[in-house]
Motif scaffolding. Structure first.
Motif, mmCIF file in Angstrom:
data_model
loop_
_atom_site.group_PDB
_atom_site.id
_atom_site.type_symbol
_atom_site.label_atom_id
_atom_site.label_comp_id
_atom_site.label_asym_id
_atom_site.label_seq_id
_atom_site.Cartn_x
_atom_site.Cartn_y
_atom_site.Cartn_z
ATOM 1 N N ARG A 77 0.821 -1.221 0.000
ATOM 2 C CA ARG A 77 0.000 0.000 0.000
ATOM 3 C C ARG A 77 0.848 1.262 0.000
ATOM 4 O O ARG A 77 0.353 2.342 -0.318
ATOM 5 C CB ARG A 77 -0.913 0.013 1.218
ATOM 6 C CG ARG A 77 -1.835 -1.168 1.225
ATOM 7 C CD ARG A 77 -3.237 -0.789 1.582
ATOM 8 N NE ARG A 77 -4.074 -1.967 1.430
ATOM 9 C CZ ARG A 77 -4.890 -2.423 2.353
ATOM 10 N NH1 ARG A 77 -4.989 -1.774 3.493
ATOM 11 N NH2 ARG A 77 -5.607 -3.484 2.135
ATOM 12 N N GLN A 78 2.106 1.102 0.386
ATOM 13 C CA GLN A 78 2.995 2.267 0.352
ATOM 14 C C GLN A 78 3.435 2.571 -1.076
ATOM 15 O O GLN A 78 3.854 3.674 -1.380
ATOM 16 C CB GLN A 78 4.210 2.032 1.247
ATOM 17 C CG GLN A 78 3.803 2.019 2.719
ATOM 18 C CD GLN A 78 4.903 1.551 3.647
ATOM 19 O OE1 GLN A 78 5.920 1.024 3.219
ATOM 20 N NE2 GLN A 78 4.687 1.731 4.936
ATOM 21 N N GLY A 81 -1.353 3.190 -5.134
ATOM 22 C CA GLY A 81 -2.616 3.880 -4.851
ATOM 23 C C GLY A 81 -3.711 3.203 -5.646
ATOM 24 O O GLY A 81 -3.478 2.722 -6.760
ATOM 25 N N VAL A 83 -7.791 3.385 -7.043
ATOM 26 C CA VAL A 83 -8.993 4.203 -7.276
ATOM 27 C C VAL A 83 -10.142 3.253 -7.612
ATOM 28 O O VAL A 83 -10.018 2.395 -8.488
ATOM 29 C CB VAL A 83 -8.748 5.198 -8.430
ATOM 30 C CG1 VAL A 83 -10.029 5.936 -8.801
ATOM 31 C CG2 VAL A 83 -7.645 6.186 -8.052
ATOM 32 N N ILE A 99 -7.021 12.370 2.673
ATOM 33 C CA ILE A 99 -5.684 12.244 2.071
ATOM 34 C C ILE A 99 -4.641 12.012 3.166
ATOM 35 O O ILE A 99 -3.684 11.254 2.976
ATOM 36 C CB ILE A 99 -5.354 13.488 1.214
ATOM 37 C CG1 ILE A 99 -6.413 13.640 0.110
ATOM 38 C CG2 ILE A 99 -3.961 13.370 0.596
ATOM 39 C CD1 ILE A 99 -6.321 14.946 -0.674
ATOM 40 N N SER A 102 -4.045 8.444 3.958
ATOM 41 C CA SER A 102 -3.189 7.787 2.975
ATOM 42 C C SER A 102 -1.702 8.130 3.198
ATOM 43 O O SER A 102 -0.820 7.289 2.996
ATOM 44 C CB SER A 102 -3.694 8.188 1.588
ATOM 45 O OG SER A 102 -2.702 8.211 0.648
ATOM 46 N N ARG A 149 -5.933 11.244 -3.247
ATOM 47 C CA ARG A 149 -5.563 10.361 -2.134
ATOM 48 C C ARG A 149 -4.656 9.226 -2.624
ATOM 49 O O ARG A 149 -3.694 8.844 -1.945
ATOM 50 C CB ARG A 149 -6.842 9.780 -1.518
ATOM 51 C CG ARG A 149 -6.593 8.737 -0.447
ATOM 52 C CD ARG A 149 -7.877 8.217 0.151
ATOM 53 N NE ARG A 149 -8.707 7.511 -0.824
ATOM 54 C CZ ARG A 149 -9.843 6.914 -0.545
ATOM 55 N NH1 ARG A 149 -10.324 6.953 0.687
ATOM 56 N NH2 ARG A 149 -10.526 6.282 -1.477
ATOM 57 N N ALA A 150 -4.962 8.699 -3.808
ATOM 58 C CA ALA A 150 -4.200 7.541 -4.308
ATOM 59 C C ALA A 150 -2.772 7.903 -4.695
ATOM 60 O O ALA A 150 -1.878 7.067 -4.609
ATOM 61 C CB ALA A 150 -4.926 6.925 -5.500
ATOM 62 N N VAL A 151 -2.560 9.125 -5.142
ATOM 63 C CA VAL A 151 -1.203 9.485 -5.584
ATOM 64 C C VAL A 151 -0.417 10.250 -4.509
ATOM 65 O O VAL A 151 0.761 10.530 -4.702
ATOM 66 C CB VAL A 151 -1.209 10.305 -6.903
ATOM 67 C CG1 VAL A 151 -1.841 9.490 -8.028
ATOM 68 C CG2 VAL A 151 -1.888 11.648 -6.745
ATOM 69 N N ARG A 155 3.290 7.902 -4.580
ATOM 70 C CA ARG A 155 3.246 6.456 -4.834
ATOM 71 C C ARG A 155 3.517 6.214 -6.322
ATOM 72 O O ARG A 155 2.920 6.871 -7.177
ATOM 73 C CB ARG A 155 1.876 5.902 -4.472
ATOM 74 C CG ARG A 155 1.639 5.814 -2.969
ATOM 75 C CD ARG A 155 0.205 5.357 -2.738
ATOM 76 N NE ARG A 155 -0.021 4.982 -1.346
ATOM 77 C CZ ARG A 155 -0.292 5.832 -0.370
ATOM 78 N NH1 ARG A 155 -0.324 7.130 -0.618
ATOM 79 N NH2 ARG A 155 -0.515 5.399 0.858
ATOM 80 N N LEU A 158 -0.324 3.400 -9.771
ATOM 81 C CA LEU A 158 -1.732 3.779 -9.608
ATOM 82 C C LEU A 158 -2.595 2.750 -10.324
ATOM 83 O O LEU A 158 -2.447 2.542 -11.535
ATOM 84 C CB LEU A 158 -1.924 5.175 -10.218
ATOM 85 C CG LEU A 158 -3.317 5.783 -10.178
ATOM 86 C CD1 LEU A 158 -3.844 5.878 -8.755
ATOM 87 C CD2 LEU A 158 -3.279 7.188 -10.796
#
Ligand SMILES: Nc1ncnc2c1ncn2[C@@H]1O[C@H](COP(=O)(O)OP(=O)(O)O)[C@@H](O)[C@H]1O
Ligand SMILES: [Mg+2]
Length: 224
Positions: A77-78, A81, A83, A99, A102, A149-151, A155, A158
């Motif tokens: 998870r590190q 990300g 979506v 965010i 995350s 949040r994912a990026v 990270r 994606l």
């Protein structure tokens, strides 16, 4: 790099979904996964983040080897990300806090949260929306917040599962422009039904059918 090496996954032992699946996605690739409903797109992405466990083989994600005994999901998870089609923002937290969660997973320095959150919100065109709650944003804005949040925290990978599935065409294109903007610096894998988008992007397209890769090439002109 994401590399599937002889990956087998069977929800039903007598009829495996994936059997010795091999697939390599290089750093900074931009890849679409297409295929009819039930083809295995969601499972393929879920195996990469170890949300669904594989039965045999391994998936190499940079320096991590995800096999059936793998248990360092935090480390995955590190790097990755994710979506979702339905955004999955935490409803009781505002966008800043969503965010921040995350960034906590990354053990990102707290003193840099403000700067980083501002930066990722700018990328998705949501500057100044830190204190809004998810239900105060439109669907398109919620998905953009989910991408932020994912990026967050840089990270390098994606993954997105039907990211435009709940959006109208205009918002879908806006989301895709953001992925396009993000692709210079990371590996992006998008599972989608939206052949208009796939065809306009002219990127690598992997087509799945009943858990098998039936084509893998760069270009457009797809229908489902
Ligand atoms: N948790 C699960 N338990 C049992 N079968 C599942 C599970 N998840 C997916 N499947 C089956 O695996 C196949 C692929 O599903 P999925 O990966 O969701 O496809 P897609 O995302 O392409 O629509 C389907 O036949 C589905 O029923
Ligand atoms: Mg799916």
């Amino acid at each position: 790099m994401i590399k599937f090496v002889n990956v087998t996954k069977a929800f039903d032992k007598s009829n495996p979904l994936f059997e010795n699946l091999n697939l390599e996605i290089k750093d900074n690739d931009f890849v679409f996964i297409i295929g009819k409903s039930g083809a295995g797109k969601t499972t393929l992405l879920s195996l990469i983040i170890n949300k669904i466990k594989l039965d045999d083989g391994q998936i190499i994600v940079d320096n991590l080897k995800v096999d059936k005994k793998f248990n360092k999901t935090d480390r995955l998870r590190q790097k990755i990300g994710f979506v979702f089609q339905d955004f999955k923002l935490l409803p009781a937290k505002n966008i800043y806090e969503n965010i921040a969660v995350s960034l906590q997973i990354l053990k990102f320095p707290r003193s840099e949260f403000d700067y980083e959150i501002k930066k990722v919100l700018k990328i998705v065109d949501l500057e100044g929306k830190e204190l809004y709650f998810p239900n105060q944003l439109s669907a398109g804005e919620q998905q953009r917040a989910a991408i932020a949040r994912a990026v967050a925290g840089n990270r390098p990978i994606l993954l997105a599962d039907e990211p435009t599935g709940n959006l109208d065409p205009e918002n879908s294109w806006k989301i895709m422009q953001i992925f396009s903007k993000l692709k210079a610096k990371r590996t992006i894998v998008i599972a989608t039904h939206n052949t208009d988008i796939v065809n306009s992007f002219q990127q690598r397209v992997i087509r799945l059918d009943q858990g098998k890769i039936i084509s893998d090439k760069v270009g457009g002109n797809y229908s489902l």
